[in-house]
Design an enzyme around this catalytic site. Sequence first.
Site, PDB file in Angstrom:
ATOM      1  N   SER A 177      40.673  27.666  35.567  1.00 52.89           N
ATOM      2  CA  SER A 177      40.209  29.365  35.478  1.00 52.89           C
ATOM      3  C   SER A 177      39.289  29.260  34.356  1.00 52.89           C
ATOM      4  CB  SER A 177      41.657  29.884  35.225  1.00 52.89           C
ATOM      5  OG  SER A 177      42.216  29.525  34.083  1.00 52.89           O
TER       6      SER A 177
ATOM      7  N   HIS B  89      42.090  30.218  41.826  1.00 56.23           N
ATOM      8  CA  HIS B  89      40.583  30.328  41.863  1.00 56.23           C
ATOM      9  C   HIS B  89      39.703  29.719  42.903  1.00 56.23           C
ATOM     10  CE1 HIS B  89      40.806  32.647  38.176  1.00 56.23           C
ATOM     11  NE2 HIS B  89      41.713  31.661  37.878  1.00 56.23           N
TER      12      HIS B  89
ATOM     13  N   LYS C  65      42.703  37.613  43.685  1.00 53.04           N
ATOM     14  CA  LYS C  65      41.200  37.187  43.215  1.00 53.04           C
ATOM     15  C   LYS C  65      40.077  37.107  44.103  1.00 53.04           C
ATOM     16  CE  LYS C  65      43.772  34.537  39.614  1.00 53.04           C
ATOM     17  NZ  LYS C  65      43.917  35.706  38.385  1.00 53.04           N
TER      18      LYS C  65
HETATM   19  C1  LIG Z   1      45.098  29.493  37.415  1.00 52.71           C
HETATM   20  C2  LIG Z   1      45.823  30.836  37.441  1.00 52.71           C
HETATM   21  N1  LIG Z   1      47.021  30.855  38.062  1.00 52.71           N
HETATM   22  C3  LIG Z   1      47.899  32.105  38.080  1.00 52.71           C
HETATM   23  C4  LIG Z   1      47.466  33.327  37.559  1.00 52.71           C
HETATM   24  C5  LIG Z   1      48.013  34.333  37.606  1.00 52.71           C
HETATM   25  O1  LIG Z   1      47.941  35.113  38.960  1.00 52.71           O
HETATM   26  P1  LIG Z   1      48.230  36.907  39.110  1.00 52.71           P
HETATM   27  O2  LIG Z   1      46.837  37.447  38.475  1.00 52.71           O
HETATM   28  O3  LIG Z   1      48.104  37.107  40.442  1.00 52.71           O
HETATM   29  O4  LIG Z   1      49.448  36.939  38.222  1.00 52.71           O
HETATM   30  C6  LIG Z   1      46.069  33.522  37.091  1.00 52.71           C
HETATM   31  C7  LIG Z   1      45.534  34.718  36.780  1.00 52.71           C
HETATM   32  O5  LIG Z   1      44.367  34.862  35.914  1.00 52.71           O
HETATM   33  C8  LIG Z   1      45.270  32.091  37.114  1.00 52.71           C
HETATM   34  O6  LIG Z   1      43.884  32.325  36.726  1.00 52.71           O
END
Ligand SMILES: Cc1ncc(COP(=O)(O)O)c(C=O)c1O
Length: 402
Positions: free
Chosen positions: A192, A220, A251
């Site tokens: 991310s 992502h 996203k």
């Molecule tokens: C790699 C990753 N996993 C999980 C999440 C969490 O997802 P959510 O925003 O749906 O809680 C994010 C959010 O930024 C993320 O970047």
Amino acid sequence: MRCIPPCNKSDLDMSADFIEAELEELKRQGLYRRLRRVEGEQGPTLNLDGQEVLNFSSNNYLGLANHPALRAAGKEAIERYGCGSGASRLISGNMTLHEKLEAKIAALKGTEAALVFNSGYQANIGVLSALAGEGDVILSDALNHASIIDGCRLSRATVVVYPHCDLGVLEDGLKNAPARIRKLIVTETLFSMDGDEVPLAEIVNLAERYGAMVMVDEAHATGVFGPNGAGVVAKLGLGNRVPVQMGTLGKALGAFGAYVAGSRELRELLINRSRSFIFTTSLPPAVMAMAIAAIDLVYKEPQRRLALWHNCRALRDGLKKLGFSLGESQSQIQPLVIGDAQKCMDFSERLLQKGVFAQGIRPPTVPPGTSRLRITLMATHTHEHLHRALKAFEEVQAGFGG
Ligand SMILES: Cc1ncc(COP(=O)(O)O)c(C=O)c1O
């Protein structure tokens, strides 16, 4: 019976002092954060704190967050099913739309089943704590997202953090773990904050050699990578070798929520064991209808992915021409590492003054000394948006002494 002693005045003063002191310390370290306010829609441009800016800080990669089909689906679901779900899935909150969305996700991912969670954060903490416990070992990439880190902690398993994508250290961790205990490797597929892709085939080979299970976070990659945006696992044809595939709906898919795709048994176990699934009100109908509409669009509108890749290349080439050194990332997430937290925030602020929003990211989100601008591309950025952004980068860089 457990008694909580009453507060006296000096306790209250102490707690207030502690909060202020913490805030002061954050400011001193250049780590203080504040919320910015967005007026209106999430698009390639944004009204941010009253200023019209170009938006290079969104995960709305395909531009679906304000797509007419998602809006219409949400409105229709409200008319038909109402607003809230009223209860958790295991009580009276399991609606037909939850199951319809899960069937869509399973079809996209090519898995037997899927289970929807209220957010990616909840999915990661819920899955990791359901699949591993005391006495087990979780092997986790050093750059995994905070929700994975928190899930590892919550599980009470022994956690072995291996340096980012370091297969040698990962193999040592697998070798050193006792043969008879449960081992789980967890990794993002598209990281991310760095935008690089994991060497998944090699990780799966190691997992099979040492009898470990693999869980991936496709937050992502979902909607962006692989056939029909199914993700990196699908792109590499590893579907039946990666038993736990998590991803998000908020996203690239422009809606909200998350999923875990895998076998029917995995779904059943999570329904029974995953506390962040069990003890929470389920997603409302409008959100699920929007996610369903978004999945239909990733099949129907492949040109969005093509436009995104075109924009990634154009911005990357442009920044390189200006002399910026970029990392490995070929994806829609382009980190421009500045290093020092304060300097990074200053760079971001000066870009903003020129009408370009590229968020500075500091510890604890990234390791100390690697503060960066996290530049994210969207399919809906135009040539003119990119041109204006590059000009702003050039001017701010010049002001920083090159
Ligand atoms: C790699 C990753 N996993 C999980 C999440 C969490 O997802 P959510 O925003 O749906 O809680 C994010 C959010 O930024 C993320 O970047």
